[in-house]
Design a protein around this motif. Structure first.
Motif, PDB file in Angstrom:
ATOM      1  N   UNK A   1       0.838  -1.196   0.000  1.00 27.63           N
ATOM      2  CA  UNK A   1       0.000   0.000   0.000  1.00 27.63           C
ATOM      3  C   UNK A   1       0.876   1.251   0.000  1.00 27.63           C
ATOM      4  N   UNK A   2       1.922   1.192   0.816  1.00 31.28           N
ATOM      5  CA  UNK A   2       2.775   2.381   0.909  1.00 31.28           C
ATOM      6  C   UNK A   2       3.638   2.561  -0.332  1.00 31.28           C
ATOM      7  N   UNK A   3       3.725   1.489  -1.115  1.00 33.36           N
ATOM      8  CA  UNK A   3       4.526   1.585  -2.337  1.00 33.36           C
ATOM      9  C   UNK A   3       3.785   2.327  -3.434  1.00 33.36           C
ATOM     10  N   UNK A   4       2.468   2.443  -3.261  1.00 36.33           N
ATOM     11  CA  UNK A   4       1.658   3.115  -4.284  1.00 36.33           C
ATOM     12  C   UNK A   4       2.121   4.563  -4.419  1.00 36.33           C
ATOM     13  N   UNK A   5       2.305   4.978  -5.650  1.00 34.23           N
ATOM     14  CA  UNK A   5       2.726   6.353  -5.880  1.00 34.23           C
ATOM     15  C   UNK A   5       4.223   6.485  -6.087  1.00 34.23           C
ATOM     16  N   UNK A   6       4.953   5.429  -5.773  1.00 41.69           N
ATOM     17  CA  UNK A   6       6.401   5.473  -6.020  1.00 41.69           C
ATOM     18  C   UNK A   6       6.704   4.770  -7.337  1.00 41.69           C
ATOM     19  N   UNK A   7       7.733   5.235  -7.954  1.00 44.90           N
ATOM     20  CA  UNK A   7       8.171   4.572  -9.183  1.00 44.90           C
ATOM     21  C   UNK A   7       8.802   3.232  -8.827  1.00 44.90           C
ATOM     22  N   UNK A   8       8.840   2.338  -9.798  1.00 45.26           N
ATOM     23  CA  UNK A   8       9.540   1.076  -9.558  1.00 45.26           C
ATOM     24  C   UNK A   8      11.040   1.333  -9.589  1.00 45.26           C
ATOM     25  N   UNK A   9      11.728   0.663  -8.697  1.00 53.61           N
ATOM     26  CA  UNK A   9      13.187   0.821  -8.631  1.00 53.61           C
ATOM     27  C   UNK A   9      13.828   0.301  -9.918  1.00 53.61           C
ATOM     28  N   UNK A  10      13.090  -0.573 -10.598  1.00 52.58           N
ATOM     29  CA  UNK A  10      13.612  -1.150 -11.837  1.00 52.58           C
ATOM     30  C   UNK A  10      13.748  -0.106 -12.941  1.00 52.58           C
ATOM     31  N   UNK A  11      12.995   0.997 -12.790  1.00 56.96           N
ATOM     32  CA  UNK A  11      13.103   2.020 -13.822  1.00 56.96           C
ATOM     33  C   UNK A  11      14.394   2.827 -13.674  1.00 56.96           C
ATOM     34  N   UNK A  12      15.067   2.669 -12.550  1.00 58.28           N
ATOM     35  CA  UNK A  12      16.333   3.387 -12.336  1.00 58.28           C
ATOM     36  C   UNK A  12      17.541   2.478 -12.552  1.00 58.28           C
TER      37      UNK A  12
END
Lengths: 300, 259
Positions: free
Chosen positions: A285-296
């Motif tokens: 739930x808290x991950x919502x709104x964050x980009x995926x680390x895989x995109x970096x």
């Protein structure tokens, strides 16, 4: 399967006449040795099977003086893809060399008089037997029979003692090979599972297995004689019979096929969701709104 | 054969406490140079990287590179069986499917052995590019932990703004807003100093919940380092004295930077 098809797998087109049963299929899939394909003078013949006494298909290579047996592996429900087409005839054929002695042995045993080999190789039921003459003509059969008369006469008299000696030699050679290749001796369906056995037990198990394989090439009566000759333990028939009677119900059920339908996706979905704990849910739930680390960070 | 002996066994316990809530399973890559772990959390928002140098161990031997996939909650259960002053030794054979943890009491009177099954984990290794961060803040780890805990009462995300003057933490929620400002301290040598190395001012927003996971590593180090650049993940790094470090990478929240 008596020999493992270590040869290169090849697709061959055989004549329809070569098949035992007349099927609509045009193609047959077979493992064939390269040397057999390159040989010009080969013939597919129907000969007496030394074990079943009925007809079986063999390939006689007249150039190289060798006989090959055709084994069919049939799983029932199986088809082949050949190029863009589907071949409904799903049998897998394996063509592997076989010692001509096994084929001639029944005739030697049956012979009432001592006759030259070419007269021995006559069978009304299987006229193709004469083909074997070219393969067998140069061979020495002293390991299963005594030579009578002059050597060019090629008359042989069956000798049971030396046959059994020769067959036990085959069994021991095969069993040591099986042991070396670690072929499983039990019917357990796992290659990685190794039943712990002491060396004595293992040796016996492999000898029994090798005897079973060799017995597919000799008549049933010779099989029992060889069994006695090898001093193998008596087959425990009793539990087998009992087991089959009792387990028939269970077996039938198993044959009906799997009851779980894994083709439906939702099974995995339900499981995956159930495995998530409250903590993980909160994290997700808290991950919502964050980009995926895989995109970096790229995958290495 | 792999063997790593750590006299200060509590360090390993702390390392595991620092990662076990974020990661369920992970692979430990054991090599001649040391032990490494890299894994993402299940939501793929953060990345944890643990590096334990071979020199940091009291005895270290790794004949062949070894990847040990472990269930971290199981490993944590085992390490909970070790007392804080125990000597911990990790052992595994080449190509083994189990790992052994040995705990020795300091006076050698009690020796416990725990064997754990390894798992085959299919995890991809991510390449982390060398980044020149726009700002690097070093501050006492306890202070950072306190701020994260306090601000999580206010909102789901924390906005971190770093300027020349200092670093500002901000959270807003139903009950109101919270603002914490830390100024750069003048004395640079002390471990409880706040040191800001700034190229350009940065403001980023991060999930509170994740930061609260990261601060579980606080017992490992007196000091924490936060590295930030616009639109790249935050790096929270804890140095484990003489042994290595733990790095947490956290992707910033999207679209909340302006608030």
């Amino acid at each position: 399967m008596p020999r493992s098809p270590s040869k290169r797998g090849q697709r061959v087109k055989e004549d329809a006449a070569a098949s035992e049963s007349v099927t609509k299929s045009v193609h047959k899939i077979a493992f064939v040795r390269d040397s057999l394909l390159s040989s010009a003078n080969t013939e597919v013949v129907r000969l007496r099977n030394p074990h079943t006494d009925s007809g079986s298909m063999y390939v006689v290579d007249k150039d190289k003086k060798a006989v090959h047996e055709i084994m069919a592996f049939d799983e029932g429900f199986r088809c082949w893809f050949i190029g863009q087409t589907v071949e409904s005839h799903g049998k897998l054929h394996m063509i592997s060399p076989v010692d001509v002695t096994y084929l001639i042995l029944p005739y030697l045993m049956k012979a009432s008089r001592i006759v030259p080999l070419e007269h021995l190789l006559e069978d009304e039921e299987f006229p193709d037997l004469s083909c074997l003459d070219c393969v067998a003509s140069d061979k020495d059969f002293s390991h299963v029979a005594d030579n009578k008369g002059t050597s060019d006469l090629r008359a042989w008299k069956y000798n049971e003692q030396s046959t059994l000696e020769w067959l036990s030699g085959r069994v021991y050679r095969l069993s040591s090979l099986l042991q070396e290749k670690k072929v499983p001796t039990s019917t357990a369906q796992s290659l990685t599972y190794i039943c712990p056995m002491n060396p004595e037990q293992a040796k016996e198990a492999y000898t029994v297995l090798a005897h079973g394989i060799i017995s597919e090439y000799i008549s049933p009566e010779l099989t029992t004689k060889l069994h006695k000759h090898l001093k193998l333990p008596e087959k425990s028939v009793k539990p087998k019979v009992l087991g089959s009677a009792e387990n028939q119900g269970a077996k039938k059920q198993r044959l009906e096929g799997p009851t779980d339908d894994y083709s439906k996706d939702n099974m995995a979905g339900v499981k995956g969701k159930a495995a998530m704990t409250a903590k993980e849910k909160a994290l997700a739930k808290s991950a919502v709104g964050s980009k995926s680390i895989l995109s970096f960070f790229g995958k290495k | 054969m792999f063997e790593a002996r750590l006299v200060k066994g509590s360090l390993l316990k702390n390392v595991l406490d620092a990662i076990k809530d974020l990661l369920k399973q992970a692979s430990w890559d054991c090599a001649d140079s040391g032990i490494q772990l890299q894994a993402m959390d299940s939501s793929h928002v953060s990345l944890v990287s643990v590096n334990l140098k071979a020199e940091g161990f009291d005895k270290y031997r790794c004949d062949r590179n070894l990847i040990m996939g472990m269930d971290l909650s199981s490993m944590s259960k085992i390490l909970k069986c070790a007392a804080n002053d125990d000597i911990i030794t990790m052992k595994a054979q080449d190509n083994a499917d189990t790992v052994t943890f040995m705990f020795e009491s300091p006076n050698q009177e009690k020796v416990s052995d725990y064997e754990m099954k390894l798992m085959n984990l299919d995890q991809e290794h991510l390449g982390i590019p060398e980044t020149q961060y726009a700002c690097v803040v070093k501050m006492p780890s306890a202070e950072f932990a306190r701020i994260c805990r306090d601000l999580s009462n206010f909102g789901e995300s924390i906005c971190i703004a770093c300027t020349k003057e200092g670093i500002k933490f901000y959270a807003a929620g139903d009950i109101g807003t919270a603002n914490i400002k830390l100024a750069q301290t003048t004395s640079v040598d002390k471990e409880d100093a706040v040191i800001i190395d700034l190229q350009e001012p940065v403001t980023l927003t991060f999930s509170c919940h994740y930061l609260n996971m990261f601060i579980k590593a606080t017992p490992l180090s007196q000091q924490v380092s936060l590295s930030m650049s616009p639109d790249v993940p935050l790096v929270v790094e804890y140095t484990i004295h003489d042994l290595g470090h733990i790095q947490y990478f956290l992707a910033p929240k999207i679209g909340e930077n302006d608030s």
